[in-house]
Scaffold this active site. Structure first.
Site, PDB file in Angstrom:
ATOM      1  N   THR A 157       0.844 -20.397  13.743  1.00  0.00           N
ATOM      2  CA  THR A 157       0.195 -21.398  12.893  1.00  0.00           C
ATOM      3  C   THR A 157      -0.297 -20.793  11.583  1.00  0.00           C
ATOM      4  O   THR A 157      -0.113 -21.374  10.507  1.00  0.00           O
ATOM      5  CB  THR A 157      -0.974 -22.058  13.636  1.00  0.00           C
ATOM      6  N   ASP A 163       4.532 -27.006  12.475  1.00  0.00           N
ATOM      7  CA  ASP A 163       4.210 -25.637  12.037  1.00  0.00           C
ATOM      8  C   ASP A 163       5.079 -24.569  12.683  1.00  0.00           C
ATOM      9  O   ASP A 163       5.442 -23.585  12.051  1.00  0.00           O
ATOM     10  CB  ASP A 163       2.725 -25.330  12.262  1.00  0.00           C
ATOM     11  N   HIS A 164       5.439 -24.760  13.945  1.00  0.00           N
ATOM     12  CA  HIS A 164       6.292 -23.793  14.654  1.00  0.00           C
ATOM     13  C   HIS A 164       6.762 -24.434  15.953  1.00  0.00           C
ATOM     14  O   HIS A 164       6.302 -25.510  16.329  1.00  0.00           O
ATOM     15  CB  HIS A 164       5.556 -22.477  14.936  1.00  0.00           C
ATOM     16  N   GLU A 183       0.942 -29.823  15.046  1.00  0.00           N
ATOM     17  CA  GLU A 183       0.924 -28.622  15.878  1.00  0.00           C
ATOM     18  C   GLU A 183       2.120 -28.593  16.834  1.00  0.00           C
ATOM     19  O   GLU A 183       2.382 -29.545  17.566  1.00  0.00           O
ATOM     20  CB  GLU A 183      -0.382 -28.555  16.671  1.00  0.00           C
ATOM     21  N   HIS A 226      -0.702 -28.498  21.666  1.00  0.00           N
ATOM     22  CA  HIS A 226      -0.668 -27.033  21.714  1.00  0.00           C
ATOM     23  C   HIS A 226      -0.537 -26.588  23.166  1.00  0.00           C
ATOM     24  O   HIS A 226      -1.051 -27.230  24.081  1.00  0.00           O
ATOM     25  CB  HIS A 226      -1.954 -26.462  21.103  1.00  0.00           C
TER      26      HIS A 226
END
Length: 646
Positions: free
Chosen positions: A300, A475-476, A255, A416
Site C-alpha cells: 500500500t 493499490d495492489h 484496498e 484487506h
C-alpha cells in the site's frame, strides 16, 4: 566467607539490573505502549524480546574489576532505562517510537515544552525506582558490595546465551510476521516483535546504511537521471491539456482490489455491481482495465508513493519507512505551488502506520485525517481499522469543509487480508472454493463496492461530484500465489505464471469534468498517474523528474515495469524469464523485435528510480518550477480538533 555470602556479588547485581530493566520494559508494554498484542505466540515473543540486548550490553561490564564494574553496570542500566522512558514520553505524544531521524529534529521539542510536560504521568516513578535504590547503595552502602573479581570465563557464556536468545526471538517473530525486517512495517510492529532496544539498534543500522548511500551521491548522479527522464517525456494530448485546471481532485484507494472482480458473478450475483457500471464508459469515467500495480514489499505504501511521485518503491522494504526523510517533488506539492491547491489524506488507521506522519511532511501534504478523526468505536472496526462505509460517511463531511481547489486522497481498509466482514455487512454469499481467504475476498470486495457507491452519492449531495476530477484505483493484489488452487476454482481456468501476471491488474477509473467516458485499453501502471494529472491541470512537466508518462498522450509509453524485474506491454509480457503472448498467454517461440529494448528500458527505469531514492538526489535539484518542500512547516495533530499548516 560468611560475610561475603551476605554481600551483593557483581554477578548478582548484573542479574538484578537485567531483571529490573526487563520488568520496566514489560510494564511499558502493557501500560504505555499500544502494541496490539494478540495470541499466545505474540505474548511469548513479548516476554522474550527485551532480555537479549539488555543482557548482552550489561554483560560487557562483567569484564571490569571491583567498584568500576558495579558502576558501569549501573550506568548501562540507567542508559537503557532512559532510552525506554524517552520512548514512553515520545509515544504518549506522538504514538510512535524514537528514531535517529526524529532525534535530528530534537529542536522541535523546545516549541512543544508544554505538551511534553503534559506527557508525564504520576506513575512514572516506576521507571526509576530501581535506579534510585542502586544509586543509594553504590554511594552510601558500598560495604554491601562484594568487590572480588568475577570469573571472566562465564562472561562469554552469558553473551552467547544472549545472542542465541535474540535469534530465537527473531525466528518466532519471522514465523508470526514474515519479512519483518525487509518490509519494515510500522515501528509498533518492530517494537512488538523485537523490543525497543533491538528496534533502536535496527534503526541505527538502517540510518548508517542510508547515510552511506547518500554520502556517495552527487549532482552528476542527478544529471544522469534527469537526462534519462527528459528523453522519456511525451507531448500532452492537446484535447486534455488543461481540461481540468483548478478542479478539485479526489483520489480513492481501493484496498487490495483486482480487476478480475469486474463483471465477475458468484452464485449468479455480480460481486461489484457499482464498479461494473463505472467500467462501461457510459458513466463519465475512463476505465483502464490494463492498469497494473507496480508495488514491491511496501505494498500500500508503495502504491501511494509511486502515484504521488512517479518513482518506484524500493526492491526491498518500504520507501516510506527507509526513505521517508528524502527530498521529494510530489504531486500535491506541485499542485499547491502551481495552482494553489490544499492537500489532505484521509485514512481510518493511525498516522504512524507506514511512517505516514513523517513522510507526508516531506510530500508537502497539508492535512492528515487519521483514525483520531473518526468514530473508532468497536461496532465501526473491522480487521485493520475503520469500516469503509463509516470511513466514507465521515470523510464526506470533512471534505465538504476543505478549502478549494483541493487534492484529496482517501485510503480504504476493509478489503484487506484476511478478508473478514461481519455477518450484517455481508450482502453476497461466499463461493465455495475451500479457501477462506478467497471466499472472504468476494464478500469484502462487495462491501467495498457498496461503500464506494454510498460515497459517490454523498459527494453528489454535497455538490462535490460533477465538477471534480475523480480517480479510483486498486493499490495492489489481494490474493497471492499461495491461493492459486482456489482461484482456479473461482475463475474456472488454470493460473499459470502468465495468468497470475494478468491478475496484477488493479484497474484505474478517471472522471474528467466535461469529458465523456470510455474503456481505454492502454497498458499503464501507477507511475503514469502523476504526469497524467499534471497535464490535465495544464502544468508543463518538462522540469519534473518522473518515471511514468501521460496516459492520455498519443506517445504514452506502454511498457509497464514491475518491481521484481518482470514487465508487460500491449503485445506480450515477460514473466519469470519467459515471454508470453498477450492474446493467449502461451509462451512465444520467437523473441519480439523490440524485446531487448523494452527489457533494458524496464530495468533502467527501476535502476534510475533506485538511484534517486538511495542517493536522495532531488536534494541537489534546483528546479526552476519548484521550491523545495520544508517538512518543518507541517504538523499533523491528533483529532478531532483539526490540523493546520504552521
Amino acid at each position: 566467607m560468611k560475610l561475603h555470602k551476605k554481600k551483593l556479588t557483581l554477578f548478582a547485581f548484573f542479574i538484578l539490573t537485567v531483571l529490573t530493566v526487563t520488568l520496566k520494559t514489560y510494564f511499558s508494554y502493557y501500560v504505555d505502549f499500544s502494541l496490539g498484542v494478540k495470541g499466545l505466540v505474540q505474548n511469548l515473543i513479548l516476554l522474550m524480546n527485551p532480555y537479549s540486548l539488555i543482557a548482552l550490553v550489561l554483560s560487557i561490564f562483567l569484564f571490569f574489576k571491583g567498584k568500576k564494574a558495579f558502576w558501569f553496570i549501573f550506568i548501562g542500566g540507567f542508559i537503557l532505562t532512559f532510552l525506554l522512558y524517552a520512548n514512553v514520553v515520545y509515544f504518549r505524544f506522538f504514538s510512535d517510537f524514537l528514531t535517529f531521524s526524529t532525534l535530528n529534529q530534537a529542536g522541535n521539542v523546545e516549541s512543544m515544552g508544554g505538551a511534553v510536560t503534559a506527557s508525564f504521568k504520576w506513575y512514572d516513578f516506576v521507571y526509576f525506582i530501581d535506579t534510585i535504590i542502586y544509586l543509594f547503595v553504590l554511594i552510601f552502602k558500598q560495604k554491601w558490595l562484594d568487590k572480588r573479581v568475577f570469573s571472566k570465563k562465564f562472561v562469554p557464556v552469558v553473551m552467547a546465551a544472549s545472542i542465541a536468545l535474540f535469534f530465537l526471538n527473531l525466528a518466532f517473530a519471522e514465523s508470526d510476521r514474515p519479512e519483518l525486517l525487509t518490509r519494515t512495517f510500522d515501528h509498533k510492529y518492530l517494537v512488538k516483535y523485537l523490543g525497543p532496544y533491538n528496534f533502536t539498534v535496527y534503526d541505527g543500522v538502517k540510518t548508517i546504511q542510508n547515510n552511506q548511500q547518500k554520502a556517495l551521491a552527487n549532482e552528476d548522479d542527478l544529471t544522469k537521471v534527469l537526462n534519462y527522464t527528459k528523453q522519456k517525456q511525451t507531448e500532452p494530448n492537446k484535447e486534455y491539456f488543461g481540461a481540468a485546471k483548478k478542479k478539485n481532485i479526489i483520489k480513492i484507494h481501493l484496498e487490495s482490489f483486482q480487476t478480475f472482480l469486474i463483471n465477475k458473478k458468484v452464485n449468479g450475483e455480480e460481486v461489484t455491481p457499482f464498479l461494473n457500471k463505472l467500467s462501461t464508459g457510459n458513466e463519465g469515467y475512463r476505465y483502464y482495465p490494463n492498469f497494473y500495480h507496480q508495488t514491491g514489499q511496501g505494498k500500500t505504501s508503495d502504491s501511494e508513493f509511486t502515484m504521488d511521485n512517479s518513482l518506484f518503491g524500493l526492491p526491498q522494504g518500504s520507501a516510506y519507512s527507509l526513505k521517508g526523510d528524502n527530498t521529494y517533488q510530489s504531486l500535491p506539492a506541485i499542485l499547491d505551488q502551481q495552482q494553489g491547491y490544499t492537500s489532505s489524506v484521509m485514512h481510518g488507521d493511525y498516522k504512524t502506520f507506514w511512517n505516514r506522519d513523517q513522510v507526508y511532511k516531506h510530500f508537502g501534504i497539508d492535512k492528515f485525517y487519521d483514525a483520531t478523526y473518526y468514530d473508532m468505536s468497536e461496532d465501526n472496526i473491522e480487521n485493520l481499522g475503520l469500516k469503509d462505509k463509516e470511513f466514507f460517511k465521515e470523510s464526506a463531511d470533512y471534505l465538504a469543509k476543505e478549502k478549494q481547489p483541493f487534492y484529496n486522497h482517501l485510503i480504504t481498509l476493509t478489503n484487506h487480508y484476511p478478508f473478514t466482514v461481519s455477518p450484517e455487512d455481508a450482502s453476497i454469499e461466499k463461493p465455495n472454493t475451500g479457501d477462506s481467504t478467497v471466499d472472504g475476498y468476494i464478500q469484502t470486495a462487495r462491501y467495498l463496492d457498496e461503500s464506494l457507491e454510498e460515497f459517490v452519492n454523498e459527494l453528489k449531495k454535497k455538490g462535490l461530484y460533477d465538477d471534480s476530477v475523480i480517480m479510483i484505483y486498486g493499490d495492489h493484489y489481494g490474493i497471492s500465489e499461495n491461493h492459486n488452487k482456489a482461484m482456479e476454482k473461482l475463475l474456472g481456468e488454470d493460473i499459470t505464471p502468465a495468468k497470475f501476471n494478468d491478475l496484477n491488474r488493479t484497474g484505474f477509473w478517471l472522471k474528467i469534468p466535461g469529458k465523456e467516458g470510455t474503456v481505454d485499453k492502454t497498458y499503464a501502471g501507477q507511475a503514469d498517474v502523476m504526469p497524467t494529472i499534471l497535464h490535465l491541470m495544464g502544468i508543463d512537466t518538462k522540469n519534473y523528474l518522473m518515471m511514468g508518462t501521460d496516459l492520455l498522450s498519443k506517445d504514452h509509453n506502454d511498457t509497464v515495469p514491475f518491481r521484481n524485474g518482470d514487465f508487460v506491454t500491449k503485445d506480450y509480457k515477460y514473466v519469470n524469464g519467459r515471454i508470453y503472448d498477450n492474446k493467449n498467454n502461451e509462451p512465444m517461440t520467437e523473441k519480439p523485435k523490440d524485446f531487448e529494448k523494452r527489457k533494458q528500458q524496464s530495468e533502467k527505469d527501476l535502476q534510475m528510480s533506485d538511484d534517486v531514492l538511495n542517493g536522495d538526489l532531488l536534494r541537489f535539484y534546483d528546479n526552476p518550477d519548484f521550491d523545495k518542500i520544508k517538512p518543518s512547516e507541517y504538523e499533523y495533530k491528533t483529532g478531532p480538533k483539526g490540523q493546520e499548516r504552521k
